[in-house]
Scaffold this active site. Structure first.
Site, PDB file in Angstrom:
ATOM      1  CE  LYS A 116      -3.542  -2.654   0.166  1.00 60.84           C
ATOM      2  NZ  LYS A 116      -3.453  -3.421  -1.068  1.00 60.84           N
ATOM      3  CD  GLU A 200      -4.301   5.990   3.855  1.00 56.53           C
ATOM      4  OE1 GLU A 200      -5.535   5.936   4.096  1.00 56.53           O
ATOM      5  OE2 GLU A 200      -3.785   5.485   2.848  1.00 56.53           O
ATOM      6  CG  HIS A 235     -12.962  -1.436   7.738  1.00 55.39           C
ATOM      7  ND1 HIS A 235     -13.010  -0.063   7.623  1.00 55.39           N
ATOM      8  CD2 HIS A 235     -12.686  -1.686   9.030  1.00 55.39           C
ATOM      9  CE1 HIS A 235     -12.750   0.485   8.794  1.00 55.39           C
ATOM     10  NE2 HIS A 235     -12.551  -0.471   9.672  1.00 55.39           N
ATOM     11  NE  ARG A 294      -9.583  -8.273  -5.894  1.00 52.88           N
ATOM     12  CZ  ARG A 294      -9.318  -7.443  -4.895  1.00 52.88           C
ATOM     13  NH1 ARG A 294      -8.092  -7.237  -4.505  1.00 52.88           N
ATOM     14  NH2 ARG A 294     -10.287  -6.814  -4.279  1.00 52.88           N
TER      15      ARG A 294
END
Lengths: 501, 161
Positions: A116, A200, A235, A294
């Site tokens: 990430k 973040e 999530h 993907r």
């Protein structure tokens, strides 16, 4: 074009891929574990190979066994689906080394976007806006603490190697940071074998809007517009739609986000299908979140609105063909909504509900698309995630699509296991959902709102039924005991002891 | 006979006797009532109470009636009193695993005081981690859940009193 393709996956996505292969007259090879011997994807494939015991680690994640099966059956290409090995760079590399086409991007692109923090670096370098955060992850919370000193709270901790919501923790205040970091790191270590965590800034009430992109081996890139996936529980996406209600209201967003997505993809040297995920704040600023290398679970809503077959495009690109259309040829028509149908019990904290499907009645009729991996009589195994099917609808407008989805959910009857269709009915009555005022916290808010208590008559009936049930079971046990042994009140008490608490 | 009904909101005595086809009962300090109770399928009861028809399904640790899932357990107060030396009508709630799975984390210790809604045990099944919560405040008097152990549906993992 390939003549035979192996699907390194199971369930509904394996069935999805087999269907397009069938339409293209390409032979399909299914792989299956012990638990999946009777599964739908095996029944529908042209060829099938057993790859091991039920545990994923011994079957669907066994690169060696999957490549053996491909070689033995003469498959020229492997489609990895989503999950499992689809984003494992070493699998793509192993296919490359074995001379078998991997239907997806290069192992290098998977590696780059799989981290990430690396993906964020690529986006920043390409001039794509990102959510403020740290450039790399660590098992040491020091870097994360420094970030909060500069940017404040709330923040979100994420696993560098993460996905599917694991290894993520939202932190509201200083005091919670240490414990949240430890939790996120250990969960990530268990789930991905990598406990590095980065941080973040947490955008309040963000919308999750992602862009579908394709790149071919001739240097052409296109985007197929957006999907809004803001409705999530813990999530995990549960309901997706195309177009995004926000983009429908502010159409220039599609072109701006599409262009940004293509910049990121080109910077990564991307090939084949990919999805660039963005968070959009209350001022319609969008920020790169990550790129998924993907085909996504929710691809049907894009197919319904654009009229394209994304699996077919994947196969054509993997076979070296150029994209059969240009950006200006892409059109979006009407509205599509998809619900992920899980074997879980919405009335009992969404606990998974594995077991045998006794009856199954499927929705049908105008504008209904069901991508299912199950059938009546199938036993949903314990070893894999509980996604049974995706129910998608298309209609001329979002309003009609929602009405159509409610109708289709009502036609979907399952017994023997619990499914979450009842919850979608509740969700699709919520005024915020109907108005398109979505954000990623909406579902959790809805679920934590107090539920209406059961009426007292129902509670009394429940108590009576439970009491009679307990008494009857004790009586049966003690009757059997007395028949074998001479009457003894100790046996009756023992029977009561073991059946009642 | 007298049983104790344990629910999230508290515990109540339930006096019950069968006269012919009808059950006469008193729940807590309510007036005496009557009901027709028939097991129509294994674990499924048709209860006719005050002219209303209810279908009740028995599940591990709960009963499902009319779209509601009611966490509820019944027990024989004489057994509990004899064992624990406590007064018969004290509330007791078992935390039960609703499905087969594996205990990944035990969140409380034996003897710990807990609040309503507090997480007791995390059970993993089908790749999802699920936190089993205590429906009421109380004390963890018994904790049989062990990290790493596999559990069956209906297995008692902890008792809150």
């Amino acid at each position: 074009m390939f003549r035979k393709v192996l699907i390194a996956n199971r369930g509904e996505i394996a069935v999805r891929i087999i269907r397009t292969l069938c339409e293209m007259n390409i032979a399909s090879v299914a792989v299956y574990s012990d638990a999946d011997r009777r599964s739908l994807h095996v029944r529908m494939a042209d060829e099938a190979a057993h790859i091991g015991p039920s545990a994923s680690s011994e079957s669907y994640l066994r690169i060696d066994r999957i490549l053996d099966a491909a070689r033995k059956h003469g498959a020229e290409a492997i489609h990895p689906g989503y999950g499992f090995l689809s984003e494992r760079a070493e699998f793509a590399a192993a296919c490359e080394a074995a001379g078998i086409a991997f239907i997806g991007p290069s192992s290098e692109a998977i590696r780059a976007m799989g981290s990430k923090t690396e993906a964020r670096r690529i986006a920043v370098a390409a001039g794509v806006p990102v959510v403020p955060g740290t450039a790399s992850g660590s098992k040491d919370p020091a870097g994360v603490r420094r970030f909060t000193e500069e940017h404040g709270y709330p923040v979100i901790l994420k696993a560098v190697a993460g996905g599917g919501g694991k290894g993520m923790r939202r932190v509201e205040r200083e005091g919670d940071l240490e414990a949240a970091f430890r939790d996120a790191s250990s969960e990530a270590e268990r789930a991905f074998g990598n406990g590095d965590v980065y941080i973040e800034k947490f955008i309040v009430d963000p919308r999750h809007i992602e862009i579908q992109i394709f790149g071919d081996s001739h240097g052409n890139y296109v985007h197929l517009g957006e999907r809004e996936c803001s409705l999530q529980r813990r999530h995990q996406k549960i309901l997706e739609e195309c177009p995004s209600p926000l983009v429908a209201a502010f159409p220039d967003l599609r072109e701006r986000m599409g262009t940004a997505a293509l910049k990121a993809a080109a910077a990564a040297g991307y090939l084949n299908a990919g999805t660039v995920e963005f968070l959009v704040d209350g001022e319609r600023n969008f920020y790169f979140l990550e790129m998924n290398t993907r085909l996504q679970v929710e691809h049907p809503v894009t197919e319904l609105v654009t009229g394209l077959d994304l699996v077919r495009l994947q196969l054509e690109i993997a076979a070296g063909l150029p994209l059969p259309f240009r950006q200006r040829d892409v059109e979006w028509r009407g509205a599509a909504v998809e619900c992920r149908i899980y074997a879980e019990d919405p009335d009992n904290q969404f606990f998974p509900s594995p077991g045998k499907i006794e009856t199954l009645e499927r929705p049908a009729g105008p504008g209904v698309r069901l991508d299912s991996g199950v059938y009546q009589g199938w036993t949903v195994p314990l070893e894999y995630d509980p996604l049974l099917a995706k129910l998608a609808v298309w209609a001329g407008s979002r309003e009609h699509a929602i009405a159509r989805m409610r109708r289709a959910l009502g036609e979907y009857i399952v017994s023997g296991i619990k499914i979450n269709t009842g919850f979608f009915q509740v969700l699709l009555e919520d005024p915020r959902v109907l108005a398109g005022a979505l954000h990623t916290g909406l579902v959790d808010e809805l679920l934590t709102a107090p539920k209406a208590p059961a009426p007292s008559g129902a509670v009394t009936a429940a108590a009576l039924a439970a009491a009679v049930h307990a008494i009857s079971r004790t009586d049966n046990a003690s009757k059997a005991a007395v028949a074998t042994f001479a009457q003894s009140s100790r046996w009756r008490d023992e029977g009561r002891e073991s059946l009642l608490r | 006979m007298t049983l104790v009904v344990d629910m999230a909101g508290g515990s109540l005595p339930l006096e019950l006797r069968k006269e012919g086809e009808t059950w006469t009962f008193r729940l807590g300090s309510d007036e005496e009532g009557t009901a027709e109770i028939e097991e129509v399928e294994p674990g499924v009861y048709s209860v006719i109470l005050d002219g209303r028809s209810y279908e009740a399904r028995i599940e591990p640790g709960a009963v499902r009636v009319g779209g509601h899932r009611i966490e509820l357990q019944v027990s024989d107060p004489r057994r509990r009193a004899a064992r624990s030396g406590r007064r018969a009508v004290e509330g007791r709630f078992s935390v039960v695993s609703p499905m087969p799975g594996k205990v990944v984390r035990v969140l409380v210790a034996q003897g710990e005081a807990v609040e309503a809604g507090q997480g007791i045990v995390v059970v993993e099944a089908m790749k999802m981690q699920n936190e089993l919560k205590s429906p009421r405040a109380g004390c963890v008097t018994s904790l049989s859940a062990r990290e790493g152990a596999t559990v069956a549906a209906g297995e008692v993992l902890a008792v809150i009193e």
